[in-house]
Design a protein around this motif. Structure first.
Motif, PDB file in Angstrom:
ATOM      1  N   TYR A  93       0.783  -0.970  -0.056  1.00 39.21           N
ATOM      2  CA  TYR A  93       0.015   0.277   0.248  1.00 39.21           C
ATOM      3  C   TYR A  93      -0.163   1.085  -0.250  1.00 39.21           C
ATOM      4  N   CYS A  94       1.004   2.206  -1.096  1.00 33.33           N
ATOM      5  CA  CYS A  94       0.931   3.067  -0.899  1.00 33.33           C
ATOM      6  C   CYS A  94       0.376   4.664  -0.058  1.00 33.33           C
ATOM      7  N   ALA A  95       0.965   5.588   0.723  1.00 34.73           N
ATOM      8  CA  ALA A  95       0.642   6.080   1.911  1.00 34.73           C
ATOM      9  C   ALA A  95       1.269   7.394   1.990  1.00 34.73           C
ATOM     10  N   GLY A  96      -0.164   8.569   2.125  1.00 30.88           N
ATOM     11  CA  GLY A  96       0.419   9.590   2.285  1.00 30.88           C
ATOM     12  C   GLY A  96       0.113  10.236   3.478  1.00 30.88           C
ATOM     13  N   ARG A  97       0.708  11.579   4.000  1.00 30.43           N
ATOM     14  CA  ARG A  97       0.517  12.256   4.949  1.00 30.43           C
ATOM     15  C   ARG A  97       0.690  13.785   4.698  1.00 30.43           C
ATOM     16  N   SER A  98      -0.208  14.823   6.184  1.00 27.58           N
ATOM     17  CA  SER A  98       0.506  16.037   5.535  1.00 27.58           C
ATOM     18  C   SER A  98       0.960  16.710   6.954  1.00 27.58           C
ATOM     19  N   GLY A  99       1.137  16.028   7.779  1.00 25.57           N
ATOM     20  CA  GLY A  99       0.996  16.022   9.673  1.00 25.57           C
ATOM     21  C   GLY A  99       2.634  15.204   9.752  1.00 25.57           C
ATOM     22  N   GLY A 100       2.638  15.804  11.142  1.00 25.34           N
ATOM     23  CA  GLY A 100       3.705  15.010  12.024  1.00 25.34           C
ATOM     24  C   GLY A 100       3.773  13.340  12.179  1.00 25.34           C
ATOM     25  N   GLY A 101       4.312  12.986  13.061  1.00 25.41           N
ATOM     26  CA  GLY A 101       4.653  12.013  14.408  1.00 25.41           C
ATOM     27  C   GLY A 101       5.389  10.806  13.505  1.00 25.41           C
TER      28      GLY A 101
END
Length: 122
Positions: A93-101
């Motif tokens: 799976y490809c995943a994207g995010r705009s936050g941190g963590g």
């Protein structure tokens, strides 16, 4: 929207390249990653890359065999997988995010592709 391509069946020791195309105006992520889920297993982190600097990070299970890269002009992320092993068999799976963590944790990602099957035969 994230769309993965490139899965398939390959013999152990072989190679595959996965791609993840990002489309749509709603995506505003700053980093992308690949996860995988094998039969009867939980979804596990594989590799991570930032859009701006291209910094990368890998799971110990794939370090030295897999390479994550991105093409900002094409809004596409790649996963080059070499020296594949039967234990690499999974849905990727490809995943994207705009936050941190913590980038190895799936719940920190807001955007997901539909997954692509990778099967490595012995």
């Amino acid at each position: 929207q994230l769309v993965e391509l490139g899965g398939g069946l390959v013999q152990a020791g072989g190679s595959l390249r996965l791609s993840c195309a990002v489309s749509g105006r709603t995506f505003s992520g700053n980093a992308m990653a690949w996860f995988r889920q094998g039969p009867g297993k939980e979804r596990a982190f594989v590799a991570f890359i930032t859009w701006t600097t291209g910094d990368t990070y890998y799971s110990d299970h794939v370090k030295g065999r897999f390479t994550i890269s991105r093409d900002n002009a094409k809004n596409t992320v790649y996963l080059q997988m070499n020296s594949l092993k039967p234990e690499d068999t999974a849905i990727y799976y490809c995943a994207g995010r705009s936050g941190g963590g913590i980038w190895t944790i799936a719940s920190t990602y807001s955007y997901w592709g539909q997954g692509t099957q990778v099967t490595v035969s012995s």
